[in-house]
Scaffold this motif. Structure first.
Motif, PDB file in Angstrom:
ATOM      1  N   GLN A 442      -5.880  -4.037  -2.266  1.00 13.15           N
ATOM      2  CA  GLN A 442      -6.542  -3.202  -3.554  1.00 13.15           C
ATOM      3  C   GLN A 442      -7.808  -2.983  -3.564  1.00 13.15           C
ATOM      4  O   GLN A 442      -8.484  -1.854  -3.858  1.00 13.15           O
ATOM      5  N   GLY A 443      -8.875  -3.905  -3.171  1.00 18.89           N
ATOM      6  CA  GLY A 443     -10.042  -3.728  -3.059  1.00 18.89           C
ATOM      7  C   GLY A 443     -10.706  -2.570  -2.032  1.00 18.89           C
ATOM      8  O   GLY A 443     -11.236  -1.648  -2.454  1.00 18.89           O
ATOM      9  N   ALA A 444      -9.933  -2.525  -0.859  1.00 21.13           N
ATOM     10  CA  ALA A 444     -10.066  -1.507  -0.123  1.00 21.13           C
ATOM     11  C   ALA A 444      -9.719   0.050  -0.778  1.00 21.13           C
ATOM     12  O   ALA A 444     -10.273   0.903  -0.695  1.00 21.13           O
ATOM     13  N   PHE A 445      -8.309  -0.001  -1.508  1.00 19.01           N
ATOM     14  CA  PHE A 445      -7.921   1.122  -2.037  1.00 19.01           C
ATOM     15  C   PHE A 445      -8.777   1.844  -3.064  1.00 19.01           C
ATOM     16  O   PHE A 445      -9.130   2.790  -3.246  1.00 19.01           O
ATOM     17  N   CYS A 495      -2.156   3.500   1.947  1.00 18.37           N
ATOM     18  CA  CYS A 495      -0.914   3.220   1.339  1.00 18.37           C
ATOM     19  C   CYS A 495       0.447   3.215   2.265  1.00 18.37           C
ATOM     20  O   CYS A 495       1.242   2.453   1.953  1.00 18.37           O
ATOM     21  N   GLN A 496       0.462   4.039   3.332  1.00 17.49           N
ATOM     22  CA  GLN A 496       1.579   4.024   4.040  1.00 17.49           C
ATOM     23  C   GLN A 496       1.581   2.918   4.829  1.00 17.49           C
ATOM     24  O   GLN A 496       2.565   2.291   5.238  1.00 17.49           O
ATOM     25  N   LYS A 501       4.964  -3.578   3.371  1.00 17.29           N
ATOM     26  CA  LYS A 501       4.988  -4.914   2.953  1.00 17.29           C
ATOM     27  C   LYS A 501       5.071  -5.441   1.461  1.00 17.29           C
ATOM     28  O   LYS A 501       4.657  -6.583   1.214  1.00 17.29           O
ATOM     29  N   MET A 502       5.034  -4.254   0.568  1.00 17.13           N
ATOM     30  CA  MET A 502       5.143  -4.805  -0.632  1.00 17.13           C
ATOM     31  C   MET A 502       6.399  -4.283  -1.377  1.00 17.13           C
ATOM     32  O   MET A 502       7.386  -3.732  -0.852  1.00 17.13           O
ATOM     33  N   GLU A 503       6.376  -5.150  -2.730  1.00 16.57           N
ATOM     34  CA  GLU A 503       7.634  -4.831  -3.448  1.00 16.57           C
ATOM     35  C   GLU A 503       7.534  -3.383  -4.110  1.00 16.57           C
ATOM     36  O   GLU A 503       6.664  -2.753  -4.050  1.00 16.57           O
ATOM     37  N   ALA A 509       2.254   1.052  -8.143  1.00 20.12           N
ATOM     38  CA  ALA A 509       0.642   0.663  -8.420  1.00 20.12           C
ATOM     39  C   ALA A 509      -0.155   1.209  -7.537  1.00 20.12           C
ATOM     40  O   ALA A 509      -1.502   1.379  -7.833  1.00 20.12           O
ATOM     41  N   LEU A 510       0.146   1.447  -6.162  1.00 26.84           N
ATOM     42  CA  LEU A 510      -0.640   1.908  -5.230  1.00 26.84           C
ATOM     43  C   LEU A 510      -0.516   3.381  -5.186  1.00 26.84           C
ATOM     44  O   LEU A 510      -1.735   3.901  -4.862  1.00 26.84           O
ATOM     45  N   TRP A 511       0.618   3.736  -5.475  1.00 27.20           N
ATOM     46  CA  TRP A 511       0.752   5.536  -5.006  1.00 27.20           C
ATOM     47  C   TRP A 511       0.472   6.172  -6.158  1.00 27.20           C
ATOM     48  O   TRP A 511      -0.295   7.269  -5.938  1.00 27.20           O
TER      49      TRP A 511
END
Length: 780
Positions: A442-445, A495-496, A501-503, A509-511
């Motif tokens: 999340q910090g990198a995003f 993101c890819q 590795k995510m739910e 929440a990322l995309w």
């Protein structure tokens, strides 16, 4: 008779008049070659033309003015003429008649070294010919003398005296008088040194003058050319090798040669004194041989001829001058430090800290893997994390473009320290990579997202400016688009990489924030009067949607899309392209999935069918007798075993050869002949009848084995199951679904040339291989 003599005399007079007229005409036209030829060939006179031409050269030199091209040409002809005469050659080609050779050599030598010229006046200086030739071209005249000294007549006692006489005259003219420059006197001493070395010190020179020779050779006039410097050094080397400097102090000679930068002479003196460590400086100080420093160090350290003390000295000398070695070749220096030196890298870095540019070059040699001659391995050489971090810091200061590639491939640095360094130099892309590597996705995003938002803002401002009267350059607009696409691709790849590795909620929440930012920019462009760039922003939105469809359900993407203010109002045509594109992508992926399933099912069916055909295929023995006892199988009622290679045995005979193996409470037989000859036979053979180890062997008559062709129900045996497992292991590759998905992404991106493979792509795997083969010809 008297009449004939009179006729001859008249003809001679007439011929002499013609020759005089021709010579006069040649003088008027400056045809000096013709004049020399007429005198030499016509009258066998080699001195008169020399005197007359020398008079012209003396007059030209005495003016102390710059010589004209014709005067220089005249002087060069004269030098060649004297050289030919002293060598017994005719000018400009051919040979002097043998009966005149000795006379010509003697006369020309005496005339060149004469004290005064014929018909001289009282004011003429001594040795006019020598002085004129020396002032015209000192070096070339000495070359003429050097070639003359090689003639046989100078090897006799009289020749040695003549050689010594001309040396004394030269010293008297050039050293004991004035009128010659230091360069010309140095040329004389170089000539004397070479002659003393070449003729085994038969030339005698005054001790004081000899020291002047040495000091002159070791002096370096300002503006001296490199070739002249090398010529003086070579003359001194020849004199040293000939033993002409044995009476001279080595210490003084060393001081003189070091001051003159005669490094090859210094090397000879140090070699004689076995001071090998000091020889190293003679290499790295010499511009022509500085790259040989590394081979010399390697030779000393790897040779058994030198003692341990010598090797330690050469290593200490190299370490003490590590800055000079790095400036010559950083990669070879690093190779020496890693492979041959016993000091630590920290000691070298401490010495190089005075010059960060040299330290960076040295660490480049340490850590550079590609296009490098250094066999570097972190498992072999213990490189501390602090060295990695120091290298990263130097890259941030001087070569920012190399930071990110190095961070990606290196492993020896500490994440917290490296993050601190990269944040200090504001390298957002590198910081984002390190945050992702440490687990803070999340910090990198957020960091790359902030960068993307700023670049989108700049792009919109530049776009608005390009529509106003004060237009921005097109290069600024192209640069902004390039920066935006770079940040967008970095976010998509981030993101890819982490979506798998995510739910589901974490993926959204990322995309979705990324989609919101891109659609927000498109919304701002919608409100602008000029719609020319709106299509480009739609392309950004479409790229994000296509990238996220493999990770986010289509229903959630459509719901998010229709709720956005950009598309929630207005006509259907505004979202038509996006919806149709998403549906086409969905249909395409369904087709890919169906094709993948068909391929997998076809491969599985084909392999099982081949196994069944192989298992039910009949076995034909090569003969009707046992291959061990040679008895017919039809006459002896006994159990028999036939292998796929065609060899057949009695069970008792095969048992006597110890060809049975017990595995998992089951007896496995091997062909005796194939196993004995070590040919490729039937390992794990198929038997006509299974023989469990816990039961008594059943009797199978040879008649039934050889003639029965009635098919029976086939059950997979342990050998068949083992073969199937082996086949599966051999044919195991990456998931075909994953391969087809990766190919689909490439096609959506516009082809392989426009699609950048992510780091975790299956195509980047070195072990990735497609093991495809056409079906056999007999398979239907």
């Amino acid at each position: 008779m008297k009449l004939q003599l009179t006729d001859i005399t008249e003809k001679a007079k007439h011929l002499g008049i013609i020759i005089l007229q021709v010579i006069s005409l040649c003088w008027q036209c400056g045809l000096y070659d013709a004049i020399l030829y007429i005198y030499n060939k016509g009258m066998q006179d080699y001195i008169t033309p020399l005197d007359e031409v020398m008079a012209l050269l003396i007059a030209a030199v005495q003016t102390n003015k710059k010589l004209t091209d014709s005067q220089i040409k005249l002087g060069n002809k004269l030098l060649v003429y004297i050289s030919c005469c002293l060598a017994g050659r005719a000018y400009p080609f051919g040979d002097i008649p043998p009966e005149h050779v000795s006379r010509v050599k003697e006369e020309v030598f005496k005339r060149v070294t004469c004290l005064h010229s014929p018909n001289c006046n009282e004011d003429e200086p001594a040795y006019p010919y020598l002085k004129a030739l020396l002032r015209f071209d000192t070096r070339e005249f000495f070359n003429v003398l050097a070639m003359a000294f090689e003639e046989p007549e100078f090897a006799s006692v009289e020749g040695l005296n003549k050689r010594q006489r001309i040396v004394d005259i030269l010293l008297q003219i050039m050293v004991e008088s004035i009128g010659f420059s230091a360069t010309q006197i140095g040329t004389l001493f170089t000539f004397l040194a070479r002659q003393m070395a070449r003729h085994e010190n038969t030339i005698m020179v005054n001790r004081v003058l000899f020291e002047q020779v040495l000091e002159s050779l070791c002096s370096s006039p300002d503006g001296e050319s490199e070739s002249r410097h090398e010529e003086r050094q070579q003359a001194l080397i020849e004199l040293l090798n000939a033993g002409g400097l044995e009476h001279f102090s080595e210490e003084r000679l060393l001081r003189l040669t070091e001051h003159a930068k005669f490094y090859r002479v210094c090397e000879s003196l140090y070699q004689k004194r076995k001071e090998y460590d000091k020889i190293l400086s003679c290499y790295w100080k010499d511009p022509a041989r500085k790259h040989q420093s590394f081979s010399y160090i390697e030779h000393i350290l790897m040779s058994d001829y030198y003692s341990v003390e010598d090797k330690q000295k050469i290593e200490r000398e190299a370490v003490s001058h590590i800055m000079e070695l790095v400036s010559i070749d950083n990669k070879k220096t690093a190779q020496l430090v890693l492979n041959l030196f016993h000091c630590s890298l920290n000691d070298i870095i401490t010495r190089l800290n005075k010059d960060e540019q040299l330290l960076l070059k040295f660490l480049d040699g340490i850590f550079e893997h590609s296009s490098s001659n250094i066999a570097y391995s972190e498992t072999q050489f213990n490189v501390e994390p602090s060295i990695h971090e120091r290298y990263i810091e130097l890259l941030c200061k001087y070569e920012i473009s190399k930071v990110y590639p190095y961070i990606q491939q290196a492993e020896g640095y500490r994440l917290d320290k490296t993050l601190e360094i990269c944040r200090r130099y504001d390298l957002s892309e590198v910081v984002a990579f390190l945050l992702e590597k440490s687990g803070d996705v999340q910090g990198a995003f957020d960091l790359i997202m902030e960068m993307l938002q700023n670049r989108l803002t700049d792009l919109i401002l530049v776009t608005e400016g390009s529509n106003s009267a004060d237009r921005k350059p097109e290069d600024d607009l192209a640069a902004c688009w390039k920066n935006v696409k770079m940040s967008l691709h970095a976010l998509i790849q981030l993101c890819q990489r982490n979506s798998t590795k995510m739910e589901e909620d974490d993926k959204q929440a990322l995309w979705f924030p990324l989609l919101d930012v891109v659609m927000g920019s498109q919304r701002r462009m919608k409100d602008m009067k000029d719609k020319s760039n709106q299509q480009d922003f739609k392309e950004l939105t479409r790229e994000v949607l296509n990238s996220m469809m493999g990770y986010i359900p289509l229903q959630s993407i459509l719901q998010k899309l229709l709720q956005d203010p950009t598309y929630s109002s207005g006509k259907f045509g505004e979202v038509k392209d996006l919806l149709l594109g998403m549906l086409d992508t969905c249909n395409y992926e369904k087709t890919l999935l169906s094709t993948c399933n068909n391929l997998v099912n076809h491969d599985l069916y084909r392999q099982l069918a081949m196994l069944c055909i192989t298992a039910t295929r009949g076995i034909v023995p090569k003969q009707e007798a046992c291959n061990i006892c040679s008895k017919l199988l039809t006459n002896i009622p006994d159990s028999v075993i036939c292998f796929r290679c065609g060899h057949i045995y009695h069970l008792a005979c095969l048992h006597s050869t110890s060809s049975a193996n017990n595995m998992n409470n089951e007896t496995t037989w091997m062909c005796y002949i194939c196993n004995k000859t070590k040919q490729r036979g039937c390992i794990n053979p198929r038997r006509m009848k299974r023989l469990p180890s816990s039961s008594q062997p059943q009797k199978v008559t040879a008649k039934v084995i050889l003639k029965s062709r009635k098919p029976e129900a086939v059950a997979l045996e342990s050998e068949q199951i083992q073969a199937i497992d082996s086949l599966r292991r051999v044919q195991k590759t990456s998931s075909r679904l994953a391969i087809l998905s990766e190919l689909a992404r490439q096609e959506r991106a516009g082809g392989p040339s426009k699609y950048k493979l992510p780091p975790n792509s299956i195509f980047r795997n070195e072990q990735f291989q497609l093991r495809l083969a056409p079906p056999p010809p007999d398979f239907q």
